[in-house]
Design an enzyme around this catalytic site. Structure first.
Site, PDB file in Angstrom:
ATOM      1  N   GLY A 129       0.829  -1.195   0.000  1.00 31.97           N
ATOM      2  CA  GLY A 129       0.000   0.000   0.000  1.00 31.97           C
ATOM      3  C   GLY A 129       0.864   1.246   0.000  1.00 31.97           C
ATOM      4  O   GLY A 129       2.033   1.212   0.400  1.00 31.97           O
ATOM      5  N   CYS A 130       0.271   2.345  -0.439  1.00 31.64           N
ATOM      6  CA  CYS A 130       1.062   3.586  -0.555  1.00 31.64           C
ATOM      7  C   CYS A 130       1.460   4.120   0.804  1.00 31.64           C
ATOM      8  O   CYS A 130       2.628   4.453   1.028  1.00 31.64           O
ATOM      9  CB  CYS A 130       0.287   4.622  -1.362  1.00 31.64           C
ATOM     10  SG  CYS A 130      -1.414   4.893  -0.826  1.00 31.64           S
ATOM     11  N   TYR A 131       0.525   4.186   1.742  1.00 31.49           N
ATOM     12  CA  TYR A 131       0.881   4.652   3.084  1.00 31.49           C
ATOM     13  C   TYR A 131       1.899   3.719   3.744  1.00 31.49           C
ATOM     14  O   TYR A 131       2.861   4.191   4.350  1.00 31.49           O
ATOM     15  CB  TYR A 131      -0.367   4.738   3.973  1.00 31.49           C
ATOM     16  CG  TYR A 131      -1.304   5.877   3.712  1.00 31.49           C
ATOM     17  CD1 TYR A 131      -0.903   7.203   3.868  1.00 31.49           C
ATOM     18  CD2 TYR A 131      -2.632   5.649   3.370  1.00 31.49           C
ATOM     19  CE1 TYR A 131      -1.793   8.259   3.668  1.00 31.49           C
ATOM     20  CE2 TYR A 131      -3.523   6.697   3.172  1.00 31.49           C
ATOM     21  CZ  TYR A 131      -3.099   7.999   3.325  1.00 31.49           C
ATOM     22  OH  TYR A 131      -3.990   9.042   3.142  1.00 31.49           O
ATOM     23  N   PRO A 132       1.698   2.404   3.691  1.00 37.16           N
ATOM     24  CA  PRO A 132       2.688   1.514   4.305  1.00 37.16           C
ATOM     25  C   PRO A 132       4.091   1.667   3.715  1.00 37.16           C
ATOM     26  O   PRO A 132       5.084   1.555   4.437  1.00 37.16           O
ATOM     27  CB  PRO A 132       2.110   0.116   4.046  1.00 37.16           C
ATOM     28  CG  PRO A 132       0.635   0.351   4.021  1.00 37.16           C
ATOM     29  CD  PRO A 132       0.474   1.674   3.327  1.00 37.16           C
ATOM     30  N   THR A 133       4.185   1.928   2.397  1.00 38.39           N
ATOM     31  CA  THR A 133       5.510   2.080   1.809  1.00 38.39           C
ATOM     32  C   THR A 133       6.280   3.199   2.492  1.00 38.39           C
ATOM     33  O   THR A 133       7.400   3.020   2.980  1.00 38.39           O
ATOM     34  CB  THR A 133       5.376   2.378   0.300  1.00 38.39           C
ATOM     35  OG1 THR A 133       4.826   1.228  -0.336  1.00 38.39           O
ATOM     36  CG2 THR A 133       6.720   2.723  -0.323  1.00 38.39           C
TER      37      THR A 133
END
Lengths: 344, 344, 344, 344
Positions: free
Chosen positions: C147-151
């Site tokens: 996911g973008c936030y997790p990255t």
């Protein structure tokens, strides 16, 4: 009863001064007197503040005792460090409301660490929503308007801190529009640099509003509240959204947190604790004096999370200034102010 | 004299209805009655219009005769084509102000060509700044609020056309914020598609506001004014900037054009012809009922260029609606309205 | 060596699919095969993705085994919950790269709690910057793109957590552009609602990316890292700025923290720990696969503060997908990718 | 064949220089040599152009003969009026590509009227899409890159003017992002002033790009084309959308106009006449060298309307500069360039 209050605004060509004037133009008891400026003295206000149509033909004067004298109220919207000297010259009976930082901090050492130069003094702090503070402001003739970040950060955390829902160790990440940085031309504030861009600045506790938030929250408890404060710049002109959190003290449900917040602000005309499940957004408070708040708990992370939204120029500066003037003069606190934002 | 006017708003959850309500909340003579909606009927207004704090607890009702009856004034902020039926049911004595397009055009054929369906009729046109129109609106009980593009385009060109400074063949390119497109969810209006983007639409004379601009300008001359109208969508929520031009008729200096514009609007409280050299910008009129205008001539290109700025939701819709209500009821025309914008 | 990789993209009309295609168009070893969609099947790609000029004449097909078969690589850019079924039908030898959430979480209970429905399984996690993960991805035929936030959250905190600079109890506040919310038309994502607005959502640990961040950081230590995650929506199309903090373990200087971060990512081609004093901004990484990081400590608040910036669609989705493809196929990891952003 | 071209960029800390560098970093035949600046000389490029990660450690030198000598190609991205002196010192064999205005106009009087100072001369004009111009640029060692507005305005109108579809009397209204105004700090370009704002400037034929558009279009016909040009500033960093119109000469159908445009640009790799009904938008060309065009006729207004979109920094400046370099050196025209934009 009807009174007419004569008002001067020093720093009338900047964003804070412009916002004070915008609100004063809608205030039923005010007559706008001298408008002063620094490098813009001598110019017409029209091209500098084209939204203030009724004042377009007014010419800016120099900021000094002569131009500011003879008004009931003087608003100072000057760069930090410039309010002290002019304020000292104004009569004690003049209500002087400083939109800058000069008189906000009680701790001279903190002032000098964060702002440099010598501390000008400490005036009654213009956040009437803090317990007992409205009484301090009634009749005051010197008032320090709070910083924009401290206003929303303090109000977002005050109930949790004061009621002991959380440890006195808080984290604030506050996303701000660009008008808080003022109207002086700087490359990093150009539209080209701001649009499509989010950035952090003043990271690591070095932003000047950190000691002010600390001072406010520490008034609510015994001992000192530790504050980690990170401001963000995001692509909008106005508004601050503060995301605040702290470790929960024992079991606190979201419902209880919400009830505590609701009760804490039950009599406050400008603070709106939203219904559970509805989160603040800055657009809703644009141009208004309202503060929108919401709170919940994250059981897994064991933290309380509170989010607040204000218009940094309105309730965050000019609106608070007018609210404080009303209190100082014994006028109805909400005169010239609204809780209705402009959206979309 | 003090009167209390009871007002209902149909379409209270949309942008036009929300703007009418925002302004009515600041109107000293109004009591807000029924708020109705289509698919949102039954919901609380709070989450739908979070900026309208004082109405947060109001529940939306269905739009029908029963809910709208019994008010002095009914504002209709409905999708095009829906006003006719409900308006026909309301008593003749009720002041009905339609923010939609249904009753704007006198030419039924034009209505059917551009909107489809059958023409509902023609009501007094709510642009009091047109010559003689204020008198038409005084005491009227049915008023059609102009479209946002026609308001600014018409006012930007009216002096030049009426005074014969230009040929009756005009070019309008108008850059608009997105709120004019309404609140219905559409992919091409998503923030992701809008930010960092400028686009043209309705090119080639097919936009529905074309016949309305034509109708307005043609009232000012003998014969028909030809209008080339191109709307643009640019990344802002509010505001229209109309760039208008036409071939000069003979020698006209910039000074003369400016003088003609100034004189044309000398008595208009909401139209501000800016000092020469200062050009309109939409930010200056945000939230206000003001129209900012400027005009010059391009001698080399032999054209007059006029630029106008309005807030499409305020003077372009909700502000005009309230202004018309004031005129219809004999109230002071500017009640609840301001010429002061919110900037920056 | 030169090879031509045939690639299909399922979900080609959405933002994630569009970004995968944008990058593949600049990839020297790729031949773009089938483009499939859901409700847009049958349409030309041109009007749907007007920036992908070379593919404007391509017609979208339905997403099924028949259209996706026969390619070396299949990218799935589908709504959550739709990847499992189609992936199960594709041969084991096809490299399948899922841009959705279906195969990211190892904990089926967490998947079901946050996404609903049954867990499709767990694939190698496409974040090669995590220790040991690049080796896992080499030759893999099933990869779950993070996911973008997790990255950005994971990469911003990994050095501090892995090296024990902080307690395993972190606070992340991440401001995101709107493209992360996808291209489906929703009222709260309209440009009118987004511009001039900042808001929080998914507050209190309920956002679906929370367990993914927890999973990533917990892999770096013994025991579980507690994560307080609050996403913000700010007015820009692309980009995430994550402000991350945690209580310091003992005395850690800013210099040491910076040195730890620099060393941790010393061999990473796409992670740039900025020079001390320079803070990340999303504009700098727009369109690129770069992650910009900075770290400091707040001695008074006793916290480490790390800030990271990514383009949510590029390194946050499509760029990571292409990077993973390169690793899976044994191509040079950076083919088709850049560290150079588009600014201003 | 493989060659390595050594390139210097003067003005590397500004927007135009930054864009040239962004593109050169993706150019397979280029080695980036000296980077020079004015007041920023001596500084690292990293903090000034944080998106150009591979050049972050480069230090800016002063702009002079010594630093610029010894390169195959020198790009000048300097303020208007500063290119002439340095260009005169560089050897004739060096390819000098000027991104400024100094050498664009053939008419010295026009140059002096619009720019002031004395005219430096006239170089081959870097718009290869004009008939016969590609041949002029092949092998040239001095090239003047067109202005951003003239690029899109000229290409939007050239087919209509050259093919006699319209009278030689055109109206251009072009909405631009702010990066075209450069990186120098000015109050009216602050983010706070730009967001939520649209404005016109340089109205009445006084913008400096007016004579350049006139020059370009007049090359296509006998006699002079009259140009009414109005630039608008709208809230985005990049992109220009030009809305162009002119009175039709006789009966011209939309289909015929579209066919004329399509045929005119049939061999142009960077000009895309969109399918009928699809209108250009600036987001689609962000970061790319593409020009998107559409044309129609307004039968009622008897005008042809053409709309064009470019990225002012890419095809409008840096992309054109690289395209011209490729032509000058006999490289493939599209090296280092793309037709694929970054969207959303």
């Amino acid at each position: 009863m009807h009174m007419t209050v004569s008002v001067a605004v020093a720093g009338a060509s900047g964003y804070a001064g412009g916002e004070v004037l915008r609100l004063l133009l809608g205030h039923p008891e005010v007559e706008i007197g001298a408008l002063t400026a620094g490098s813009n003295a001598g110019e017409l206000l029209g091209p500098l503040q084209p939204h203030l149509v009724p004042l377009a033909g007014r010419r800016l004067e120099a900021t000094n005792l002569e131009t500011l004298s003879g008004h009931d109220v003087v608003f100072l919207a000057l760069p930090h460090g410039q309010s002290g000297e002019i304020a000292a010259q104004l009569p004690d009976s003049t209500v002087v409301i400083d939109c800058g930082a000069d008189f906000r901090l009680a701790d001279a050492a903190a002032w000098e660490q964060f702002y440099g130069g010598s501390h000008a003094g400490t005036w009654p702090y213009g956040l009437p929503e803090l317990p007992g503070q409205r009484e301090v402001l009634a009749g005051a003739t010197r008032i320090a308007v709070p910083g924009c970040y401290p206003t929303v950060s303090t109000l977002s955390l005050a109930p949790a801190v004061a009621e002991g829902l959380v440890d006195p160790d808080v984290v604030v990440v506050a996303a701000s529009g660009t008008s808080g940085a003022g109207k002086a031309a700087k490359t990093h504030l150009l539209g080209s640099e701001i649009m499509g861009n989010a950035s952090a600045y003043g990271v690591g506790g070095v932003h000047r509003h950190t000691p002010e938030i600390t001072q406010n929250l520490s008034r609510l408890v015994e001992g000192t509240v530790r504050v980690s404060f990170t401001p963000l710049l995001v692509p909008m002109s106005r508004g601050i959204l503060a995301t605040c959190s702290a470790a929960l003290r024992g079991d606190v449900s979201a419902e209880r947190a919400h009830a505590v917040y609701t009760r804490f602000y039950v009599d406050e005309p400008f603070v709106h604790v939203l219904p559970e499940g509805q989160w603040p957004q800055t657009q809703s408070v644009t141009g208004s004096n309202a503060v929108h708040l919401q709170v919940t708990v994250d059981a897994a992370a064991r933290r309380l999370i509170a989010v607040g939204a204000v218009d940094n120029l309105a309730k965050g500066t000019g609106g608070a200034a007018v609210q404080c003037m009303n209190l100082a003069l014994g006028l109805s606190e909400g005169l010239g102010l609204t809780t209705v934002g402009i959206a979309p």
